[in-house]
Design an enzyme around this catalytic site. Structure first.
Site, PDB file in Angstrom:
ATOM      1  N   SER B 189       0.840  -1.187   0.000  1.00  0.00           N
ATOM      2  CA  SER B 189       0.000   0.000   0.000  1.00  0.00           C
ATOM      3  C   SER B 189       0.888   1.254   0.000  1.00  0.00           C
ATOM      4  O   SER B 189       1.793   1.342  -0.825  1.00  0.00           O
ATOM      5  CB  SER B 189      -0.929  -0.060   1.211  1.00  0.00           C
ATOM      6  OG  SER B 189      -2.086   0.683   0.985  1.00  0.00           O
ATOM      7  N   ASP B 429      -8.927  -4.812  -6.132  1.00  0.00           N
ATOM      8  CA  ASP B 429      -8.569  -3.756  -5.180  1.00  0.00           C
ATOM      9  C   ASP B 429      -8.787  -2.408  -5.861  1.00  0.00           C
ATOM     10  O   ASP B 429      -8.187  -2.133  -6.904  1.00  0.00           O
ATOM     11  CB  ASP B 429      -7.092  -3.917  -4.798  1.00  0.00           C
ATOM     12  CG  ASP B 429      -6.546  -2.735  -4.017  1.00  0.00           C
ATOM     13  OD1 ASP B 429      -7.353  -1.918  -3.515  1.00  0.00           O
ATOM     14  OD2 ASP B 429      -5.310  -2.636  -3.904  1.00  0.00           O
ATOM     15  N   HIS B 454      -6.448  -5.939  -1.901  1.00  0.00           N
ATOM     16  CA  HIS B 454      -5.350  -5.080  -1.455  1.00  0.00           C
ATOM     17  C   HIS B 454      -4.281  -5.844  -0.663  1.00  0.00           C
ATOM     18  O   HIS B 454      -4.572  -6.402   0.391  1.00  0.00           O
ATOM     19  CB  HIS B 454      -5.959  -3.964  -0.592  1.00  0.00           C
ATOM     20  CG  HIS B 454      -5.105  -2.738  -0.476  1.00  0.00           C
ATOM     21  ND1 HIS B 454      -4.690  -2.008  -1.558  1.00  0.00           N
ATOM     22  CD2 HIS B 454      -4.598  -2.091   0.611  1.00  0.00           C
ATOM     23  CE1 HIS B 454      -3.972  -0.969  -1.151  1.00  0.00           C
ATOM     24  NE2 HIS B 454      -3.898  -1.000   0.161  1.00  0.00           N
TER      25      HIS B 454
END
Lengths: 497, 497
Positions: B189, B429, B454
């Site tokens: 991320s 995602d 994700h």
């Protein structure tokens, strides 16, 4: 005449580091990392084209004081000077290239006058020429005066400087709608380091870099500390073995004379110093600087090392060592009324570079007692740190350059990373000891000449240029053409996708 | 049970951005850019191995507050936490690899618990595992409290953070005499962006990067603003067309009910809110966050989007739209006593990330009135800037990320520059809309799965993992092995020279 001009205009600037308050710190006593210096030594037949200035327009960019911090004071703006010459530019629609000269530790004006690479090559590339001045120099000082600016010298470093360049270039591309114009950054000496580092850190902005005489490996002891002085020594030895021997012996002779009664007066007289010497170090530093300067800017057609040695070797028979040395000095400086005059012009530049060396650009230059033709002058990091700290209140960060930009194991690292950098060097330039002298990959390449000196390749061409210099420049142009061609091919195929 | 756990522990943290003072600014209302969130949604059969903590030792590095400034205050030091597990390390003499997990916008503890990639692969690589916490989070806050730290938030940005990582890694290599050990950086991320950027900016320190779910193109409008919401929409539509339709219609129904007499009371009752709604936006934001959360962490075996849609579609016949929506909410959160409870735990993390979004990490997330299943919520840069400015006293720098790290024309730029980066994504995602989804070159590659969510690839393995997930991880391992093999070959041939 040219040597007189040199003495009157250039040498004093360098000597600042010796004679002004800045010199309290026993920093290395060598010419700045500058493409300049060359200017007054070059072939007088080369006259700077008046059109360099005629077609240049000056602008100021509203630059951010601190790119890496979001405290309110970081948002302060200052005017950063840049200049453009669009005479030869093929325009945005043609995606014609943009040459960007990255300013270094001096006002940009001097570089514009001595660097011929851009105006000489812009026509064949249909290139726009842009010159950007380095923060804290010339007309790009963030505060009213350099004195004021130095209280905020924390913002005065290379990472901020190349971030400035990134912003200016992106701004210009937008302003000119030149989204697809490839950018080639060019710099010499410290500016050459900035050019190489710019390509490494901002590959999305610069397609390639010509880094002339950039000693990016002269940090963190990657290069032996005496690398610089060893090449000065080699230059003199190659020019004349007897000259080299005379210089090598001279230091102890100076000490001997100084130890006599009225020794310093005798030395002052013999070297025609403007005021009486306080110690031998003043004299030794003066001589050292002349030798280093001669070697660093040892360019055709005069070859100052040959000039100095001509003076030393050519002194009439029976002249003693000190007489020969002084004869070498005079051959270099020309006949001037006295030597080692104090000078306070261009103090800004000297102050600025002194700070940079004492904070980020820690270049460990030193030598032992027998490895060069000089007297011993070791670089002791701990003393250096203490000296800088006592002068500026903060210690230098001697490992930061290699932390941020790399340098160790550069071949391994860049072999499979990065592209489009030319490291150009002249092997007679003492700074070439810290340069990249071997190709790292197909497109991270070393272009050097055995007889070249500091930044020679990017200076104006001259009728008297030797073949090897002309060839070096041709090779650089060919390589850059290759980058741009490949880029246009990529552009074409990406637009087809 | 897992959904209850989620609701109790995780959702409130996210909701902070809605309900605490931080939410004064109408920022996008989506889950943080975090590998976490996943934790409470995953297969309950996966239990975090206790040995993760058992073999980890905690250290603190004396970190420099400002790497890019030399003012005295820049030299302030703070304790930065890092942890090491050397159980599987082959050692310095074997030049065995070092996996470095780059912390992101949360205390490092959470990541250590949910990220299985390092401990699962360290044995086969004989790798040392290092986890470094991001400045201003967890135990690496430069001041006593986060409140104090936020007064110095200017130092709180990604460029400083990756410079921290550079320093810690070099320090460790020296301390361990592991000069030749290749470094692989790993992050998810926001941490994935840091990993990719770290390889780009510090190729001399990291040999390669695994950047999981890193939306490095979600800046400066490279990615359409509604990219995120379009994928959430697609996820729901693919799960169930009727579910999607119900959600799409629900917003106007909410408005309709709200416009009735006692409308907000009715809505409060129907959605069992812990306190009475003040406006419909509170409710809409709550629902939006649940949908986004479900999509972002839409992982096997439960697939939260399917769970939500199961609730919506599975409501008994005759249930009206609001009833169906609430049924979807309950399916997701589990049966809790009331909804939308205020929570002030983990305020530090929320505060920190809010600042980062309002200064440097300006991710323009927005949507029109008809491009997604949501109500309109355009991103208006000028308002965003004004809001951030009024909150923090300084405006964001929305173009800085692309200036410093690039992003525009990334294929052209990195095709012939850089190497050894894996951009991994799961196409379900929503952040994958800002990810790199195509190979850029032989070694700057995209590894994505059609059904992934994700950061799924770097989380712990599970018995229930589908084949495509197992394959994705295998591919990543294979690629990293290739980098390291090539590196050892280079090392060998360089030592022979």
């Amino acid at each position: 005449m040219s040597f007189l001009a040199f003495s009157a205009q250039w040498l004093p600037l360098c000597l600042l580091i010796l004679f002004t308050s800045v010199s309290a710190i026993p920093h290395n006593n060598i010419p700045r990392l500058s493409v300049l210096g060359q200017k007054f030594l070059r072939d007088p037949s080369v006259t700077v084209s008046a059109s360099v200035w005629k077609d240049l327009k000056t602008y100021f960019y509203n630059q951010t004081l601190d790119h890496f911090n979001y405290n309110p004071q970081s948002y302060a703006k200052f005017k950063q000077r840049y200049l453009m010459n669009s005479k030869y530019w093929g325009g945005a629609n043609a995606s014609a290239p943009i040459f960007v000269y990255l300013g270094a530790e001096e006002p940009i004006d001097g570089d514009i006058e001595v660097v011929g690479f851009l105006p000489e090559n812009a026509p064949r590339f249909n290139a726009l020429m842009v010159y950007i001045e380095h923060r804290f120099y010339g007309k790009s000082i963030p505060f009213e005066t350099m004195e004021e600016a130095m209280t905020a010298r924390g913002y005065f470093n290379s990472a901020q400087a190349i971030a400035d360049y990134a912003e200016v270039i992106l701004y210009l591309k937008k302003k000119l709608s030149a989204h697809n114009s490839p950018i080639i950054v060019i710099g010499g000496s410290y500016g050459g380091m900035l050019a190489a580092w710019f390509r490494l850190k901002y590959p999305h902005i610069a397609l390639g870099a010509l880094a002339s005489s950039a000693p990016i490996l002269y940090f963190d002891d990657i290069t032996p500390q005496d690398g610089y002085y060893s090449i000065v020594t080699k230059d003199f030895k190659e020019a004349s073995e007897t000259c080299y021997e005379t210089i090598k012996q001279s230091w102890s002779v100076i000490d001997e004379v100084a130890s006599q009664k009225n020794g310093l007066s005798i030395l002052s007289q013999r070297f025609m110093t403007c005021s009486k010497l306080n110690n031998t170090i003043e004299l030794k530093n003066y001589l050292e600087l002349i030798y280093c300067q001669a070697a660093q800017y040892n360019s055709p057609p005069e070859y100052p090392v040959t000039v100095v040695c001509g003076g030393i070797d050519g002194a009439s028979q029976g002249t003693d060592i000190l007489g020969r040395i002084f004869s070498g000095v005079v051959a270099y400086t020309g006949n001037i009324s006295c030597h080692m005059i104090e000078d306070t012009s261009n103090i800004e530049t000297a102050l600025g570079w002194h700070w940079q060396k004492c904070s980020e650009m820690v270049i460990p230059l030193g030598r032992g007692s027998n490895d060069t033709m000089f007297f011993a002058k070791p670089f002791i990091l701990s003393s250096f740190i203490e000296d800088c700290k006592s002068m500026y209140g903060v210690p230098p960060r001697p490992h930061w350059v290699t932390t941020y930009y790399g340098g160790h194991d550069i071949n391994m690292v860049l072999k499979r990373f990065a592209s489009n950098i030319i490291f150009s060097n002249g092997l007679r330039d003492p700074y070439s000891s810290g340069g990249v002298l071997k190709d790292i990959s197909d497109s991270v390449v070393a272009v050097h000449t055995v007889n070249g000196s500091h930044c020679l390749d990017i200076l104006w061409k001259s009728q008297s240029d030797p073949k090897w210099l002309t060839n070096q420049r041709k090779e650089e142009v060919k390589i850059i053409k290759g980058w741009i061609k490949k880029y246009y091919d990529d552009l074409l195929s990406s637009s087809k996708n």
